[in-house]
Design a protein around this motif. Structure first.
Motif, PDB file in Angstrom:
ATOM      1  N   CYS A  20       0.847  -1.194   0.000  1.00  0.00           N
ATOM      2  CA  CYS A  20       0.000   0.000   0.000  1.00  0.00           C
ATOM      3  C   CYS A  20       0.880   1.240   0.000  1.00  0.00           C
ATOM      4  O   CYS A  20       1.523   1.554   1.008  1.00  0.00           O
ATOM      5  N   CYS A  48      -0.155   4.379  -0.476  1.00  0.00           N
ATOM      6  CA  CYS A  48      -0.802   5.503   0.216  1.00  0.00           C
ATOM      7  C   CYS A  48      -0.475   5.526   1.706  1.00  0.00           C
ATOM      8  O   CYS A  48      -0.231   6.572   2.284  1.00  0.00           O
ATOM      9  N   CYS A  93      -6.934   5.138  -1.299  1.00  0.00           N
ATOM     10  CA  CYS A  93      -7.438   4.969  -2.675  1.00  0.00           C
ATOM     11  C   CYS A  93      -8.055   3.588  -2.903  1.00  0.00           C
ATOM     12  O   CYS A  93      -8.881   3.409  -3.772  1.00  0.00           O
ATOM     13  N   CYS A 135      -4.860  -1.113  -3.512  1.00  0.00           N
ATOM     14  CA  CYS A 135      -4.060  -2.217  -2.982  1.00  0.00           C
ATOM     15  C   CYS A 135      -4.926  -3.300  -2.351  1.00  0.00           C
ATOM     16  O   CYS A 135      -4.416  -4.345  -1.953  1.00  0.00           O
TER      17      CYS A 135
HETATM   18 FE1  FES Z   1      -3.409   1.355  -0.482  1.00  0.00          FE
HETATM   19 FE2  FES Z   1      -3.921   3.544  -1.889  1.00  0.00          FE
HETATM   20  S1  FES Z   1      -2.402   2.025  -2.283  1.00  0.00           S
HETATM   21  S2  FES Z   1      -4.965   2.816  -0.148  1.00  0.00           S
END
Ligand code: FES
Length: 68
Positions: A4, A6, A38, A41
């Protein structure tokens, strides 16, 4: 490896959560914040969690995971 981007969550952190007692994707998500932004993931993170849970169950069946 980052799973992830983000939230900066790695595959190691997901496996560690399961090792520390998380027993569902929900618990892993709440503990790490993975897939809470987002959501791109989520699919991979879920499958990684499922794989880690299966490994933990196999270890438990063999008496390795919960030995004190
Ligand atoms: Fe995990 Fe965006 S890549 S929330």
């Amino acid at each position: 490896m980052y799973v992830c981007v983000c939230k900066g969550v790695t595959d190691h952190q997901i496996r560690q959560q399961v090792s520390d007692g998380a027993r569902s994707w929900r618990e892993v998500r709440e503990a790490t914040g993975c897939a809470t932004q987002c959501g791109k993931c989520a699919c991979y993170a879920k499958s990684l969690t499922k794989e880690a849970l299966q490994e933990a169950r196999m270890d438990a069946d063999m008496g390795l995971a919960y030995a004190v």
